[in-house]
Design a protein around this motif. Structure first.
Motif, short mmCIF file in Angstrom:
data_model
loop_
_atom_site.label_atom_id
_atom_site.label_comp_id
_atom_site.label_asym_id
_atom_site.label_seq_id
_atom_site.Cartn_x
_atom_site.Cartn_y
_atom_site.Cartn_z
N ASP A 246 0.80 -1.24 0.00
CA ASP A 246 0.00 0.00 0.00
C ASP A 246 0.83 1.29 0.00
N GLN A 247 2.06 1.23 -0.51
CA GLN A 247 2.87 2.45 -0.55
C GLN A 247 2.21 3.56 -1.37
N PHE A 248 1.53 3.19 -2.45
CA PHE A 248 0.92 4.18 -3.34
C PHE A 248 -0.60 4.23 -3.19
N GLY A 249 -1.11 3.46 -2.25
CA GLY A 249 -2.55 3.37 -2.07
C GLY A 249 -3.00 1.92 -2.16
N PRO A 250 -4.26 1.66 -1.87
CA PRO A 250 -4.76 0.27 -1.88
C PRO A 250 -4.75 -0.34 -3.28
N ALA A 251 -4.40 -1.62 -3.33
CA ALA A 251 -4.37 -2.37 -4.59
C ALA A 251 -5.55 -3.32 -4.67
N VAL A 252 -6.14 -3.41 -5.85
CA VAL A 252 -7.23 -4.36 -6.11
C VAL A 252 -6.81 -5.25 -7.26
N ASP A 253 -6.62 -6.56 -6.96
CA ASP A 253 -6.18 -7.51 -7.99
C ASP A 253 -4.87 -7.05 -8.65
N GLY A 254 -3.96 -6.54 -7.84
CA GLY A 254 -2.66 -6.14 -8.36
C GLY A 254 -2.63 -4.82 -9.10
N VAL A 255 -3.68 -4.01 -8.95
CA VAL A 255 -3.76 -2.73 -9.65
C VAL A 255 -4.06 -1.61 -8.65
N VAL A 256 -3.30 -0.52 -8.75
CA VAL A 256 -3.55 0.68 -7.94
C VAL A 256 -4.02 1.79 -8.88
N GLU A 257 -5.19 2.34 -8.61
CA GLU A 257 -5.73 3.44 -9.40
C GLU A 257 -5.50 4.75 -8.67
N LEU A 258 -4.84 5.70 -9.32
CA LEU A 258 -4.56 7.00 -8.73
C LEU A 258 -5.32 8.09 -9.47
N ARG A 259 -5.77 9.08 -8.73
CA ARG A 259 -6.52 10.17 -9.33
C ARG A 259 -5.92 11.51 -8.91
#
Length: 299
Positions: A246-259
Motif C-alpha cells: 500500500d505504498q501508493f494506495g490500496p491495490a485491487v487484484d494487483g492494480v492501484v488506481e490514482l486520481r
C-alpha cells in the motif's frame, strides 16, 4: 497557519541568500526594497526575521546600521546522518548529485532546513517525499539571486521532463518559491510573454544577461506557482507485485488506481521504490519513469 508559515520561510530564504550574495551590510530599507516578501512589512518584522535566522544558525551580525552575514563563519563541519536519515538520502540516490548535496551541506542554510525538514519513509503520500534542497544546483541559486539583486534578466536551459531536450529560455527573474518540498523559480518568460514558474531542479546553465528587467514582479509569486501546478496533475494506473504494501494506495487484484496526483512526484517515487511497481498508464508517465532510471544508471 500553513500558508503563514510558508510565507515566513519564503521571505527568510530570500533574505538569507540576498545577504549571502553580498559581503556588505544591508540596511532595513534596502531589505524592504530589494528582497521579495518584505515590501509591505515594517522594520520590526524584518528585525524579527533576522533574529530567527540568527537563532537557526545563520551567522548574522548587525553593523553600519544594517545587517550582514559573517561569511567566514558560514562554513559547517561535515553533516552526519543517522541510519534512518541515510536511508532517506539513499532514496534520492542517483537522482541527486553528490557534489551538489555536499555544497548545501557545507552551508549554514543547512541548519534552517534541518530545523523543519523531518523525513519519514512511511508517509501516506509517498510521491511527495522528495526535497529539492538535496538536488538543487547551487550555481542556479547564486546566478538567479545575483540577477534579481542587479535587476537583470537571465537566460537558462529548462528541461520539462527527463525525455525532453532542454529549451533555452529568457526570463525576468522575480524570486524562488518553496512549496511542498519543491523549489520553483518564478519570473516573466520573455518568449511566452507571460509570468511562468519553473521547477528549479529542471533549470540549468543560467547566465546573467546585460538586459535590465522590464517586467516588475506580481504581488503574489505563490499564485503563479499554483497556477502552473494545476496543469501538472495526472491520473495513473500502477501494476504491483506480491511484495507491495500500500505504498501508493490500496491495490485491487494487483492494480492501484490514482486520481489527480502530482505527475513528476509520481515519476520519481516509482523510479526510486524498492518494491515491484510499474506504470501501466498513462504511457507518457511510464516512458518518463524509464528515462529517469536510465539516466540514473548512466550517471
Amino acid at each position: 497557519m500553513e500558508q503563514h508559515n510558508a510565507d515566513i520561510l519564503y521571505r527568510q530564504t530570500n533574505l538569507a541568500f540576498a545577504l549571502l550574495d553580498d559581503p556588505r551590510a544591508r540596511s532595513w530599507e534596502w531589505i524592504r526594497t530589494h528582497v521579495d516578501g518584505y515590501q509591505k512589512l515594517d522594520r520590526r518584522t524584518i528585525q524579527r526575521d533576522v533574529q530567527q535566522l540568527h537563532e537557526a544558525g545563520v551567522p548574522l551580525v548587525k553593523r553600519d546600521g544594517g545587517v550582514a552575514i559573517r561569511h567566514d563563519d558560514y562554513e559547517l563541519a561535515p553533516v552526519r546522518f543517522t541510519p534512518a536519515e541515510a536511508t532517506v538520502v539513499g532514496l534520492a540516490g542517483d537522482l541527486g548529485r553528490a557534489g551538489q548535496l555536499a555544497a548545501f551541506a557545507r552551508s549554514g542554510w543547512t541548519k534552517l532546513a534541518a530545523a523543519g525538514a523531518q523525513k519519514n519513509l512511511e508517509l501516506r503520500d509517498p510521491y511527495a517525499s522528495f526535497d529539492d534542497s538535496t538536488i538543487l544546483d547551487p550555481a542556479t541559486l547564486t546566478t538567479v539571486l545575483k540577477a534579481i539583486r542587479r535587476s537583470r534578466s537571465v537566460t537558462l536551459d529548462y528541461r520539462r521532463s527527463p525525455v525532453d531536450e532542454p529549451q533555452r529560455r529568457s526570463l525576468d527573474p522575480w524570486g524562488f518559491v518553496p512549496l511542498s518540498g519543491r523549489v520553483y523559480l518564478v519570473g516573466f518568460d520573455l518568449e511566452r510573454d507571460a509570468p511562468r514558474s519553473f521547477r528549479a531542479t529542471k533549470v540549468s546553465a543560467v547566465e546573467l544577461s546585460e538586459n535590465p528587467i522590464q517586467h516588475p514582479p506580481v504581488e503574489d509569486l505563490f499564485d503563479v506557482v499554483r497556477g502552473s501546478l494545476s496543469k501538472a496533475r495526472t491520473d495513473a494506473r500502477l501494476l504491483v507485485g506480491e511484495d507491495y504494501h500500500d505504498q501508493f494506495g490500496p491495490a485491487v487484484d494487483g492494480v492501484v488506481e490514482l486520481r489527480d496526483v502530482d505527475r513528476e512526484a509520481l515519476i520519481r517515487a516509482v523510479a526510486s521504490t524498492d518494491v515491484d511497481v510499474t506504470v501501466n498508464a498513462p504511457e507518457d508517465v511510464k516512458q518518463d519513469v524509464i528515462a529517469l532510471l536510465q539516466e540514473a544508471v548512466h550517471d
